[in-house]
Design an enzyme around this catalytic site. Structure first.
Site, PDB file in Angstrom:
ATOM      1  NE  ARG A  82      -2.551   0.869   3.582  1.00  0.00           N
ATOM      2  CZ  ARG A  82      -3.229   0.565   4.673  1.00  0.00           C
ATOM      3  NH1 ARG A  82      -4.489   0.128   4.584  1.00  0.00           N
ATOM      4  NH2 ARG A  82      -2.693   0.686   5.869  1.00  0.00           N
ATOM      5  CE  LYS A 184      -2.667   4.423   7.196  1.00  0.00           C
ATOM      6  NZ  LYS A 184      -4.107   4.491   7.463  1.00  0.00           N
TER       7      LYS A 184
HETATM    8  C1  LIG Z   1      -5.209   3.680   7.730  1.00  0.00           C
HETATM    9  C2  LIG Z   1      -6.613   3.968   7.337  1.00  0.00           C
HETATM   10  C3  LIG Z   1      -7.647   3.023   7.496  1.00  0.00           C
HETATM   11  C4  LIG Z   1      -7.437   1.699   8.177  1.00  0.00           C
HETATM   12  O1  LIG Z   1      -6.555   0.861   7.486  1.00  0.00           O
HETATM   13  P1  LIG Z   1      -5.872  -0.379   8.224  1.00  0.00           P
HETATM   14  O2  LIG Z   1      -4.933  -0.896   7.200  1.00  0.00           O
HETATM   15  O3  LIG Z   1      -6.941  -1.347   8.544  1.00  0.00           O
HETATM   16  O4  LIG Z   1      -5.208   0.153   9.441  1.00  0.00           O
HETATM   17  C5  LIG Z   1      -8.908   3.361   7.046  1.00  0.00           C
HETATM   18  N1  LIG Z   1      -9.166   4.552   6.475  1.00  0.00           N
HETATM   19  C6  LIG Z   1      -8.217   5.492   6.326  1.00  0.00           C
HETATM   20  C7  LIG Z   1      -8.567   6.785   5.697  1.00  0.00           C
HETATM   21  C8  LIG Z   1      -6.909   5.226   6.742  1.00  0.00           C
HETATM   22  O5  LIG Z   1      -5.968   6.167   6.585  1.00  0.00           O
END
Ligand SMILES: *Cc1c(COP(=O)(O)O)cnc(C)c1O
Length: 341
Positions: A82, A184
């Site tokens: 990711r 992210k």
């Molecule tokens: C990090 C994040 C999540 C959760 O992702 P995980 O991989 O399950 O920790 C969900 N939504 C957003 C906007 C995020 O930044």
């Protein structure tokens, strides 16, 4: 392994400096090998790309102690992949995925004394991130980058039980169609701060964001994906190109379908449908699943049948199965648990 003398159960979700962090630099078109260092300070140009134009992305995962005393983390390969996607979208040189996993292992190993003991409910949160470090004033990608990973011990997410929360539907949008909602990036969080401060001031724990184009479909919250359970027990999760692909959510859907034999649907979810659902939860690394008891919006409110006292039965089953896998009490699907040796 002698653990640090911390009061694990009273830790919150805050930054606690640990002994070592990993740092690698990208210069002249390549990443260096990277090192573990004691130095927690970052020194960059006053004109660094990250400071001027927010060229930065991050990841979040956890290390914890299993029932039989191993130190492990959960599916770091998916965080590596990711972060690769996030970097590409922001015109940053991706940090190699195999090196990412090696660096996660090295930094956890170096801070193993901070990995909370089994049963404490606390975990070691791991934060990989990267940013444009060289000067940028005309709008363009930086030439140099830094990739870092620090760790910080965090307390149990649910102190005194997983009480359902009340959330609201935000008047603000989180992510545009064809925008950056699916990566992210720090920038997605900067613009969510006003919305979350406003929600908290109004007495709500979180914001539900709807799709920006039509405001009819459910997207996610500021930092967690939604799962819903229908009255006949199907697990439903919203599908959209502007939702961040949560690793927790993807793992829950896999567990529901392949381990618990439930029906799962990954599809567009209209806000108008929610009133007919039996359960609602937020999923992400921090809480795994946080139950939602009520959604308050302009024209009314939706109270889920499971109520405000406890998780709904299906949410609880999903929560217990996934945390059981993570903590080594249940057998994990191939490749999910990464042992730190
Ligand atoms: C990090 C994040 C999540 C959760 O992702 P995980 O991989 O399950 O920790 C969900 N939504 C957003 C906007 C995020 O930044």
């Amino acid at each position: 392994m002698e653990k640090k003398d911390l009061d694990w159960s009273s830790l919150g979700f805050g930054y606690v400096k640990t002994d070592k962090r990993f740092v690698a630099n990208y210069k002249d078109g390549k990443w260096d090998e990277g090192v573990l260092t004691d130095d927690d300070k970052v020194v960059i140009s006053e004109c660094a790309g990250v400071l001027q134009y927010a060229q930065t992305c991050f990841e979040g995962l956890k290390a914890y102690t299993t029932e039989d005393g191993r130190t492990v983390c959960f599916r770091p390969d998916l965080n590596a992949a990711r972060m690769h996607d996030s970097a590409k979208r922001l015109e940053m040189p991706p940090f190699p995925e195999d090196k990412f996993i090696e660096a996660v292992k090295a930094v956890v190993k170096a801070n193993e004394a901070y990995v909370p003991p089994y049963g404490s409910g606390a975990t070691l949160y791991i934060r990989p991130y990267m940013f444009g470090s060289s000067p940028v004033i005309g709008v363009k990608p930086a030439d140099e980058y830094q990739f870092r990973i620090f760790t910080t011990p965090v307390g149990p997410y649910f102190k005194g039980g997983a009480k359902p929360i009340t959330i609201t539907v935000s008047d603000f949008d989180r992510a545009a169609p064809h925008g950056t909602g699916d990566i992210k990036a720090g920038l997605n969080y900067a613009m969510s701060l006003h919305a979350i401060v406003t929600a908290h001031a109004n007495g709500f724990a979180e914001n539900m964001y709807l799709d920006a184009a039509t405001r009819t479909k459910v997207e996610e919250t500021g930092g967690a994906n939604f799962i819903f359970v229908t009255k006949d027990g199907t697990v439903v999760t919203p599908k959209s190109d502007s939702i961040l692909p949560s690793i927790t959510r993807r793992s829950i859907m896999y567990v529901a379908e392949n381990i618990l034999g439930m029906k799962v649907e990954h599809r567009e979810v209209y806000f108008d449908e929610i009133k007919d659902f039996a359960e609602c939860g937020l999923c992400g690394t921090a809480a795994v699943i946080s139950p939602v008891g009520k959604i308050v919006y302009k024209d009314g409110e939706i109270a889920f049948p499971a109520g405000m006292e406890d998780m709904g039965p299906v949410t609880k089953k999903l929560y217990e199965t996934l945390t059981g896998i993570q903590m080594g009490r249940l057998e994990a699907p191939e490749g999910w648990i990464c042992e730190i040796k």
